[in-house]
Design a protein around this motif. Structure first.
Motif, mmCIF file in Angstrom:
data_model
loop_
_atom_site.group_PDB
_atom_site.id
_atom_site.type_symbol
_atom_site.label_atom_id
_atom_site.label_comp_id
_atom_site.label_asym_id
_atom_site.label_seq_id
_atom_site.Cartn_x
_atom_site.Cartn_y
_atom_site.Cartn_z
ATOM 1 N N HIS A 190 -64.152 -4.055 29.695
ATOM 2 C CA HIS A 190 -62.732 -3.525 29.044
ATOM 3 C C HIS A 190 -63.373 -3.494 27.356
ATOM 4 O O HIS A 190 -62.148 -2.703 26.624
ATOM 5 C CB HIS A 190 -62.004 -4.721 29.264
ATOM 6 C CG HIS A 190 -62.037 -5.243 31.122
ATOM 7 N ND1 HIS A 190 -61.592 -6.107 31.905
ATOM 8 C CD2 HIS A 190 -62.639 -4.140 32.726
ATOM 9 C CE1 HIS A 190 -61.764 -6.373 32.871
ATOM 10 N NE2 HIS A 190 -61.909 -5.168 32.906
ATOM 11 N N TRP A 236 -56.699 2.552 33.794
ATOM 12 C CA TRP A 236 -57.102 1.269 31.841
ATOM 13 C C TRP A 236 -55.591 1.394 31.875
ATOM 14 O O TRP A 236 -56.427 0.185 31.105
ATOM 15 C CB TRP A 236 -57.990 1.933 31.274
ATOM 16 C CG TRP A 236 -59.501 2.100 31.452
ATOM 17 C CD1 TRP A 236 -59.856 3.844 32.697
ATOM 18 C CD2 TRP A 236 -60.486 1.695 32.049
ATOM 19 N NE1 TRP A 236 -61.215 2.760 33.105
ATOM 20 C CE2 TRP A 236 -60.743 1.792 32.532
ATOM 21 C CE3 TRP A 236 -60.948 0.427 31.121
ATOM 22 C CZ2 TRP A 236 -62.752 0.806 32.776
ATOM 23 C CZ3 TRP A 236 -61.599 -1.103 31.148
ATOM 24 C CH2 TRP A 236 -62.742 -0.253 31.734
ATOM 25 N N VAL A 239 -55.786 -2.716 33.263
ATOM 26 C CA VAL A 239 -56.673 -2.774 32.893
ATOM 27 C C VAL A 239 -55.820 -4.022 32.043
ATOM 28 O O VAL A 239 -56.453 -5.293 31.604
ATOM 29 C CB VAL A 239 -58.483 -2.474 33.008
ATOM 30 C CG1 VAL A 239 -59.087 -4.300 32.392
ATOM 31 C CG2 VAL A 239 -58.803 -1.656 33.944
ATOM 32 N N PHE A 240 -55.479 -3.138 30.586
ATOM 33 C CA PHE A 240 -55.228 -3.818 29.989
ATOM 34 C C PHE A 240 -53.574 -4.551 29.573
ATOM 35 O O PHE A 240 -54.139 -6.215 29.382
ATOM 36 C CB PHE A 240 -55.422 -3.302 28.421
ATOM 37 C CG PHE A 240 -57.016 -2.553 27.963
ATOM 38 C CD1 PHE A 240 -57.959 -3.722 27.669
ATOM 39 C CD2 PHE A 240 -56.875 -1.811 28.171
ATOM 40 C CE1 PHE A 240 -58.681 -3.156 27.725
ATOM 41 C CE2 PHE A 240 -58.303 -0.809 28.680
ATOM 42 C CZ PHE A 240 -59.389 -1.593 27.747
ATOM 43 N N VAL A 247 -59.217 -10.550 27.322
ATOM 44 C CA VAL A 247 -59.578 -9.804 26.513
ATOM 45 C C VAL A 247 -59.438 -9.946 25.301
ATOM 46 O O VAL A 247 -60.172 -9.745 24.188
ATOM 47 C CB VAL A 247 -59.047 -7.627 26.888
ATOM 48 C CG1 VAL A 247 -58.937 -6.620 25.897
ATOM 49 C CG2 VAL A 247 -59.428 -7.122 28.439
#
Ligand code: NAP
Length: 323
Positions: A190, A236, A239-240, A247
């Motif tokens: 990530h 993505w 994902v964040f 992260v």
């Protein structure tokens, strides 16, 4: 133990879903593949590519009678999908997924899983920067890791069955705790993606003249970042949004290390720079010896034989190195 499933339902049929369909079919692991997706165009494309046997825009219909269901959509879509399919899941079925984060998946999907359904989230550590049903290929998982994070109440025999399924697709499989998965992936996948998005974004904001030079002379360093930064924006983004804590923890460490590196450059501290670069080179070598990367020059890219270029103007400027 049987690795064979009667009916595999794939919810989402992009790069990962289509690769599972192709590999499962090639290995003879399933009788019937039913495919659900959101848009009619994608469904038509999947049908044209003959990825399955049943095609529908209704995820609940796709999972009816399935003994293996795998969510292959962006993680941000999971909540609504789980709510839709929950009542149609069969007792004894295995419900899994391929999402790049795992704690969030347990949290958002778990409450919709009926009693008797075995919830075993998963994450194949394999992918490319391409998306959609035509991006898939049967060898995508060969030699790559797949991590499974079974819910606590899942019988070992069901986990073993899913492990055997992924092994038959060509993967090495490891089971672990979801939080541990998210921390490891934050630093190995990530944060590197965030760095790539950032550096390519910096170039995009440069003055027009400089930008064209960067693109023209993009050597392996920048070019390799652009490959990662071309990854699917929706996937993505999710994902964040869903692995924020891990992260941020890893970004904190990254920033501290970057400050140390910045200081070494400012102070002209050659030994510190060389010591770090020596350590990092050893890490690359260990990834190659673990079979997770090619040792071929330039990442194995094919190079066309071409007539020797006239290098005299470059020599006058003292170099042709692409570092
Ligand atoms: P992709 O190629 O963009 O495909 C996504 C698929 O999900 C498409 O079929 C899309 O359908 C469908 N979809 C999107 N929203 C949906 C919804 N609300 N309901 C039903 N279907 C929906 O994506 P991918 O690369 O295969 O990624 C899928 C999952 O794999 C993600 O969770 C990602 O985190 C994980 N993953 C990806 C990689 C990678 O490198 N790409 C690696 C490992 C894991 P429509 O076209 O019909 O909208």
């Amino acid at each position: 133990m049987s690795v064979h499933f009667r009916k595999l339902a794939l919810i989402g049929i992009g790069l990962i879903g289509s690769s599972i369909a192709l590999a499962a079919r090639r290995q003879g692991l399933v009788d019937v593949i039913s495919i659900a997706t959101r848009r009619q165009d994608t469904l038509d494309e999947a049908r044209q590519l003959e990825l399955g046997d049943i095609y529908t825009l209704d995820a609940a219909e796709a999972v009816r009678g399935a003994d293996l269901v795998i969510l292959c959509a962006p993680v941000g879509a999971y909540g609504a999908l789980a709510e839709a399919i929950g009542p149609s899941l069969e007792a004894g079925a295995i419900l899994s997924d391929v999402g790049s984060v795992k704690e969030y998946v347990h949290k958002i999907v778990g409450p919709h899983v009926p009693d008797g359904v075995r919830f075993i989230p998963g994450h194949p550590l394999a992918g490319t920067e391409h998306s959609g049903p035509s991006a898939g290929f049967a060898d995508l998982f060969a030699g790559r890791w797949c991590v499974l994070t079974p819910a606590q109440d899942v019988p070992q025999a069901d986990t073993d069955r899913l492990v055997a399924f992924w092994q038959a697709l060509g993967s090495n499989v490891e089971c672990m705790d979801a939080a541990h998965h998210d921390m490891v992936l934050a630093i190995t996948s990530h944060v590197p993606h965030l760095i790539a998005y950032n550096i390519v974004g910096t170039v995009a904001d440069l003055e027009a003249d400089t930008k064209s030079e960067v693109i023209k002379f993009s050597a392996s360093g920048f070019r390799d970042f652009t490959r990662i930064a071309a990854s699917d924006p929706v996937m993505w983004r999710d994902v964040f949004l869903t692995n924020r804590d891990a992260v941020l923890e890893m970004l904190g460490r990254f920033n501290e290390d970057l400050s140390r590196l910045q200081r070494a450059v400012r102070m002209g501290d050659g030994p510190a720079l060389e010591a770090l670069f020596t350590r990092t080179r050893a890490i690359r070598r260990s990834i190659i010896s673990a079979g997770q990367e090619t040792a071929a020059p330039d990442f194995g890219r094919p190079h066309k034989a071409s007539p020797a270029p006239d290098l005299s103007p470059l020599r006058e400027h003292g170099g042709g190195d692409d570092a």
